[in-house]
Write an enzyme that holds these catalytic residues in place. Structure first.
Site, PDB file in Angstrom:
ATOM      1  N   LYS A  44       0.815  -1.218   0.000  1.00  0.00           N
ATOM      2  CA  LYS A  44       0.000   0.000   0.000  1.00  0.00           C
ATOM      3  C   LYS A  44       0.850   1.270   0.000  1.00  0.00           C
ATOM      4  CE  LYS A  44      -4.173  -1.923   2.092  1.00  0.00           C
ATOM      5  NZ  LYS A  44      -5.079  -1.923   3.246  1.00  0.00           N
ATOM      6  N   ARG A  45       2.065   1.169   0.529  1.00  0.00           N
ATOM      7  CA  ARG A  45       2.889   2.391   0.561  1.00  0.00           C
ATOM      8  C   ARG A  45       3.305   2.836  -0.841  1.00  0.00           C
ATOM      9  NH1 ARG A  45       6.432  -1.519   2.242  1.00  0.00           N
ATOM     10  NH2 ARG A  45       8.362  -1.756   1.065  1.00  0.00           N
TER      11      ARG A  45
END
Length: 481
Positions: A244-245
């Site tokens: 997700k980063r």
């Protein structure tokens, strides 16, 4: 392709419904789908929902929606593991009867103590086989374990990675059936693939270490092995595992960001597979050209800019009328008034060359859709100035007299006005653009005027004229010109 039913390729995609379908899973599904389609085989969808604590109906629906959006249709399924418990039990009994499995009553606390002791002594913290020869039968809190070979090697002939050997001494007696009657992943996946006739297991290379355990179960059951193909992982641009980063990882998040499914499919297939230097493929070309031999062994890097470039290409290629349908939820989110689809399609066609996503396009459509535009303050200050009052008055009179309102007629009218006022066309055009769109950048001005139509154009020019008169300190005329 002439082949017997027995020889036909059968692939499967088997997600766990503990969340949405992510980019990595979608690529795995796509590779399985393409291989089956290329070989004239079958593609099975299976939902591995035995993790009762984490599996949800919402996740199942999200996975099915994502598969449908991507156009990855399945020939069988979706099958649910929780509906196949009798099948797993039957195979457990076969393994118990043949001596390849046994019951174990070691408690979690006891197992942990023995693991810690093994670590302290420098040994591998695997199950020590305590219940192997105790001859236990079924009972409360008992699991069924696989009796793994303690020596020798298990070989994996991977279609992508090549041959890999695993020392059996490194493996332990894995649990096949939990005390609650639920099968574990490594057992259930083998039984499913055997009973469903899966011939090729194409999955992420995070499953490589599971494979020798699964091969041993196949062998214990006397079942033919499928061909295994482990696809390298997808990395973020910092070359760490995609997460997700690095941005959105959910397939449906890309739909909601205005990506087209064909763009995402095209992009995903190129994460690890290639066909010469070709970058853009139709779905038919992908089916015809896809092969596991062309899947690379190296990890792929997810490049958001490349995906945007592809999406812009597919937006340009789509028919405007099709984009109108896809844009509906985006237009509704912005609260735009409903407009005639034919009108919206004409507006869409002007934005296709400059839009990278449907979100870009929905934002760009604003001045076409709203009843009254908002002026960008900087644009209004620069272009809607009092010295444009007279040119606007004359332009309104010029346009009111036009019978035709097409691009050619409009351009001629503007040139006449430019000559009469002895002003360069751009000096008139840019203030008119701001009056009609609220901003300084838009599709071609005459194209915009043609689409907006005479009534809307005159209404907006009159409103801009009133705005400029107020800026000059002059009260607006009681009646519009």
């Amino acid at each position: 392709m002439e082949s017997s039913e027995r020889d036909r390729v059968v692939t499967r995609f088997a997600p766990s419904p503990t969340g949405t379908l992510h980019i990595g899973g979608a690529r795995t599904a796509l590779f399985n789908w393409l291989y089956a389609r290329n070989r004239g085989g079958r593609f099975i969808l299976r939902i591995e929902d035995t993790d009762l604590a984490r599996s949800t109906e919402e996740s199942i629906r999200a996975i099915l929606d994502a598969m449908e959006w991507l156009g990855l249709d399945w020939d069988e399924g979706p099958y649910y593991q929780t509906e196949r418990l009798d099948v797993y039990r039957e195979f457990i009994e076969r393994l118990l009867d043949s001596g390849h499995a046994y019951y174990c009553d070691c408690s979690a606390e006891d197992l942990e103590r023995r693991r810690q002791a093994a670590l302290a002594e420098g040994r591998k913290p695997k199950y020590d086989g305590r219940c192997r020869h105790r001859g236990l039968g079924p009972g409360p809190d008992r699991v069924v374990r696989f009796r793994a070979p303690e020596s020798g090697q298990t070989f994996l002939r991977d279609l992508i990675k090549g041959p890999i050997a695993f020392d059996n001494a490194e493996l332990d007696d894995l649990v096949l059936l939990r005390s609650d009657g639920m099968p574990t992943y490594n057992f259930a996946v083998v039984i499913d693939d055997i009973t469903m006739g899966v011939t090729h297991v194409i999955r992420g290379d995070d499953h490589v270490n599971n494979t020798p355990r699964q091969i041993l179960i196949y062998q214990a059951l006397g079942a033919p092995l499928p061909r295994f193909a482990h696809v390298p992982m997808i990395l973020g641009q910092d070359r760490t595992r995609l997460s997700k980063r690095h941005g959105a990882t959910s397939v449906m998040a890309y739909r909601d960001m205005g990506y087209l499914p064909e763009a995402l499919v095209n992009y995903l297939v190129r994460l690890g597979w290639s066909h010469g230097d070709q970058e853009i493929f139709t779905r038919e070309e992908l089916i015809r050209k896809f092969s596991l031999e062309s899947v690379g062994r190296s990890a792929s890097v997810f490049d958001p800019e490349k995906l945007l470039w592809l999406n812009a290409h597919y937006i340009r290629e789509r028919k405007a009328e099709e984009l109108v349908v896809l844009l509906e939820p985006f237009l509704a989110q912005r609260g735009y008034p409903k407009r005639d689809p034919a009108y919206v399609a004409r507006a869409v066609s002007t934005l296709q060359p400059r839009s990278r996503t449907l979100v870009d396009m929905a934002d760009g459509l604003k001045f076409f859709m709203v009843d009254e535009v908002d002026y960008d303050p900087a644009a209004a200050a620069k272009f809607l100035k009092p010295d444009m009052v007279e040119p606007f008055e004359q332009l309104i009179r010029e346009l009111e007299q036009l019978d035709a309102f097409d691009e050619k007629t409009l351009e001629a009218a503007f040139h006449r006005l430019s000559e009469r006022l002895q002003m360069k066309l751009g000096k008139i055009a840019q203030p008119v653009r701001v009056a009609l769109t609220g901003v300084t950048a838009s599709p071609g001005l005459f194209e915009v005027i043609d689409i907006l139509g005479k009534e809307r154009v005159l209404q907006r020019l009159r409103r801009a004229l009133d705005f400029m008169r107020r800026e000059d300190g002059v009260a607006p005329a009681m009646e519009h010109l």
